[in-house]
Design a protein around this motif. Structure first.
Motif, PDB file in Angstrom:
ATOM      1  N   ARG A 101       0.837  -1.211   0.000  1.00 11.15           N
ATOM      2  CA  ARG A 101       0.000   0.000   0.000  1.00 11.15           C
ATOM      3  C   ARG A 101       0.867   1.255   0.000  1.00 11.15           C
ATOM      4  O   ARG A 101       0.578   2.234  -0.706  1.00 11.15           O
ATOM      5  N   LEU A 102       1.939   1.219   0.791  1.00 11.73           N
ATOM      6  CA  LEU A 102       2.859   2.361   0.804  1.00 11.73           C
ATOM      7  C   LEU A 102       3.554   2.505  -0.550  1.00 11.73           C
ATOM      8  O   LEU A 102       3.680   3.612  -1.079  1.00 11.73           O
ATOM      9  N   ALA A 103       3.992   1.383  -1.111  1.00 15.29           N
ATOM     10  CA  ALA A 103       4.658   1.425  -2.414  1.00 15.29           C
ATOM     11  C   ALA A 103       3.717   1.938  -3.502  1.00 15.29           C
ATOM     12  O   ALA A 103       4.133   2.689  -4.395  1.00 15.29           O
ATOM     13  N   GLU A 104       2.446   1.546  -3.428  1.00 18.77           N
ATOM     14  CA  GLU A 104       1.459   2.029  -4.395  1.00 18.77           C
ATOM     15  C   GLU A 104       1.342   3.551  -4.318  1.00 18.77           C
ATOM     16  O   GLU A 104       1.330   4.246  -5.344  1.00 18.77           O
ATOM     17  N   ASP A 105       1.237   4.085  -3.100  1.00 22.90           N
ATOM     18  CA  ASP A 105       1.138   5.535  -2.930  1.00 22.90           C
ATOM     19  C   ASP A 105       2.378   6.241  -3.466  1.00 22.90           C
ATOM     20  O   ASP A 105       2.285   7.233  -4.193  1.00 22.90           O
ATOM     21  N   LEU A 106       3.540   5.726  -3.080  1.00 23.53           N
ATOM     22  CA  LEU A 106       4.778   6.383  -3.487  1.00 23.53           C
ATOM     23  C   LEU A 106       4.960   6.339  -4.997  1.00 23.53           C
ATOM     24  O   LEU A 106       5.522   7.267  -5.589  1.00 23.53           O
ATOM     25  N   GLN A 107       4.495   5.269  -5.632  1.00 23.08           N
ATOM     26  CA  GLN A 107       4.629   5.189  -7.081  1.00 23.08           C
ATOM     27  C   GLN A 107       3.752   6.238  -7.768  1.00 23.08           C
ATOM     28  O   GLN A 107       4.106   6.738  -8.840  1.00 23.08           O
ATOM     29  N   VAL A 108       2.621   6.571  -7.154  1.00 18.56           N
ATOM     30  CA  VAL A 108       1.802   7.676  -7.680  1.00 18.56           C
ATOM     31  C   VAL A 108       2.499   9.010  -7.423  1.00 18.56           C
ATOM     32  O   VAL A 108       2.575   9.878  -8.301  1.00 18.56           O
ATOM     33  N   TRP A 109       3.018   9.172  -6.220  1.00 14.55           N
ATOM     34  CA  TRP A 109       3.642  10.444  -5.846  1.00 14.55           C
ATOM     35  C   TRP A 109       4.889  10.763  -6.672  1.00 14.55           C
ATOM     36  O   TRP A 109       5.251  11.921  -6.823  1.00 14.55           O
ATOM     37  N   VAL A 110       5.559   9.721  -7.170  1.00 12.76           N
ATOM     38  CA  VAL A 110       6.807   9.944  -7.906  1.00 12.76           C
ATOM     39  C   VAL A 110       6.551  10.304  -9.364  1.00 12.76           C
ATOM     40  O   VAL A 110       7.479  10.665 -10.092  1.00 12.76           O
ATOM     41  N   THR A 111       5.296  10.239  -9.802  1.00 16.87           N
ATOM     42  CA  THR A 111       4.975  10.606 -11.179  1.00 16.87           C
ATOM     43  C   THR A 111       5.184  12.108 -11.379  1.00 16.87           C
ATOM     44  O   THR A 111       5.135  12.906 -10.429  1.00 16.87           O
ATOM     45  N   SER A 112       5.399  12.508 -12.631  1.00 21.44           N
ATOM     46  CA  SER A 112       5.575  13.932 -12.926  1.00 21.44           C
ATOM     47  C   SER A 112       4.304  14.721 -12.628  1.00 21.44           C
ATOM     48  O   SER A 112       4.361  15.914 -12.330  1.00 21.44           O
ATOM     49  N   GLU A 113       3.149  14.049 -12.672  1.00 19.19           N
ATOM     50  CA  GLU A 113       1.886  14.717 -12.388  1.00 19.19           C
ATOM     51  C   GLU A 113       1.767  15.095 -10.912  1.00 19.19           C
ATOM     52  O   GLU A 113       1.221  16.144 -10.565  1.00 19.19           O
ATOM     53  N   PHE A 114       2.254  14.234 -10.015  1.00 20.13           N
ATOM     54  CA  PHE A 114       2.242  14.543  -8.582  1.00 20.13           C
ATOM     55  C   PHE A 114       3.549  15.208  -8.163  1.00 20.13           C
ATOM     56  O   PHE A 114       3.537  16.234  -7.509  1.00 20.13           O
ATOM     57  N   ASP A 115       4.672  14.565  -8.466  1.00 18.60           N
ATOM     58  CA  ASP A 115       6.009  15.127  -8.229  1.00 18.60           C
ATOM     59  C   ASP A 115       6.269  15.459  -6.761  1.00 18.60           C
ATOM     60  O   ASP A 115       6.966  16.415  -6.441  1.00 18.60           O
TER      61      ASP A 115
END
Length: 470
Positions: free
Chosen positions: A276-290
């Protein structure tokens, strides 16, 4: 006590192995069988069992030596033969598996070890199964392999949990919007968010500890499924092998279909928390979230697209969690058999320790990812101020300041957000007048109530998202 079926020395072929070339192990025959295993059996079951030898061999070293010692101490094993058996077992322990790879024609690690011993001292090797079945030795080795790996897994969880807490401590004041459904929900801090994953780690450690306690109960010394005639001191054998106690019932000790299932359940629960943490971080690391950036030690580049920095470590953590769910389902399926079947044991001997090894390395990887990431503090705070994450706290403030019930305040603030978005009004520019307009479109009250509402809303004029943090 009834003799264990198939556990006597009659199962070992008289006269030892057929002569072979030096350095090779022959395919040994039993008194009951005159023909060796077929090529198909060797290529399938034999190869699978032989592949588990590296996992089980360390535990078999201990189990075999311990068994020989208790037979000697009971006066069952002649001292001169017993001394030779212990000497050969100690010699076997010093030979790496690379120098004696398991032969699929012989099957599992236990049979390969017996054959190795028989080539050197057939008479001494003939006592290896006195008072125990092959299954007892292998099951004991499996318990040793799993208990060691549970400790390693717990250590990895402690390390990653400590990194998680340390990261949270360094971001107590890092303002950010919390997300539900990937939509801004409420203001929070990164530290508070991260601790939401630290508490499950504590529960994971509790589960690992309880599972370890049940795993570290000795199945050794029970003979077959219904015990043995040999006067084996099970308590002494358990102490020699480092177990905390005994699995009391002989049949239960031999099969325990729930044990692999429990281990896989514990591992799956822990990895799903990290997933669950990895899923969140993978979203956060996108250029859209950054919102974060991973260390280059934990990413991979694209072979085609030169601009990419793929969060490979996070994808790997997620993949391991998903595959572990499959292993859990496999353990449950294998346990769904009539009692006394080999299904739930032969596959568990290798699958469960391998799953623990992979889970341990994956947990360490997640800790390294957390320790190496960089947080975009300024962008996190800006997102919290620019978004509508403070809407819930504003609704609660409206209740406190005006006396409206919460459902009414919820509708007012929700309508105000809608009006502000339609008009391009930012959260920071939200005015009491706009809130009152929203109230009037939702509720019809006398003008006096409207005036009081406006007057009390003026107190909120200077509020910011940070003011509504819990």
């Amino acid at each position: 006590m009834a003799s264990g079926s198939g556990s006597g020395s009659g199962r070992i072929a008289a006269g030892g192995p057929t002569p072979t070339r030096p350095g090779t192990i022959s395919v040994r025959r039993s008194g009951r069988l005159l023909e060796g295993p077929g090529a198909e059996l060797v290529a399938s079951a034999g190869r699978l069992e032989a592949a588990d030898a590296p996992i089980l061999d360390p535990g078999l070293n201990a189990a075999d030596i311990g068994h020989a010692i208790v037979l000697l101490e009971a006066g069952v094993l002649p001292r001169e033969i017993g001394s030779r058996l212990v000497r050969e077992l100690l010699a076997l322990r010093q030979v790496p598996l690379t120098a004696r790879p398991a032969d699929p024609r012989l099957g599992d690690a236990f049979a390969n070890r017996e054959a190795w011993l028989a080539e050197r001292d057939a008479e001494a090797a003939g006592w290896l199964c006195a008072g125990r079945a092959r299954r007892e030795g292998t099951t004991t080795a499996y318990h040793i392999a799993v208990r060691d790996r549970l400790l390693a897994f717990a250590e990895a969880l402690i390390g990653t949990g400590s990194t998680l807490v340390g990261l949270a401590e360094s971001h107590i004041q890092t303002l950010m919007p919390d997300y539900t459904y990937l939509q801004q929900a409420q203001p929070t801090t990164l530290g508070h968010y991260l601790l939401g994953f630290a508490y499950p780690v504590l529960r994971d450690l509790d589960r690992v500890g309880a599972c370890y306690g049940r795993t570290n109960m000795s199945p050794a010394g029970v003979g077959g499924v219904n015990g043995t005639r040999w006067p084996i001191d099970r308590d002494r054998l358990a102490a020699l092998l480092g177990f905390d106690g005994l699995t009391t019932h002989a049949r239960d000790a031999m099969w325990q279909a729930d044990q692999p299932l429990e281990v896989m359940s514990v591992v799956t629960a822990a990895l799903l928390n990290l997933d669950r943490l990895a899923e969140d971080l993978q979203v956060w690391v996108t250029s859209e979230f950054d919102l974060i950036e991973l260390s280059e030690r934990h990413v991979r580049g694209s072979m085609v697209m030169p601009q990419k920095k793929n969060p490979y470590a996070l994808a790997f953590v997620r993949g391991v969690a998903s595959s572990t769910i499959g292993r859990l389902a496999g353990a449950a399926t294998l346990g769904r058999t009539p009692s006394g079947q080999m299904d739930n044991r032969i596959f568990a001997y290798g699958e469960v320790p391998r799953a623990l090894d992979l889970a341990t390395e994956t947990t360490r990887l997640m800790g390294a990812v957390l320790g190496g990431l960089t947080v975009n503090r300024e962008l996190m705070a800006r997102r919290a101020h620019e978004g509508w994450a403070q809407a819930t706290d504003l609704a609660e403030a409206v209740v406190v300041e005006t006396g409206l019930d919460y459902r009414a305040a919820h509708r007012v603030v929700g309508r105000a957000v809608r009006l502000a978005k339609e008009r391009g009004v930012s959260p920071a520019a939200l005015s009491p007048a706009l809130l009152d307009e929203a109230r009037r479109t939702c509720h019809r009250h006398p003008d006096a109530r409207s005036v009081r509402f406006l007057d009390q809303l003026s107190r909120l004029r200077a509020s910011s998202p940070a003011a509504y943090l819990p």
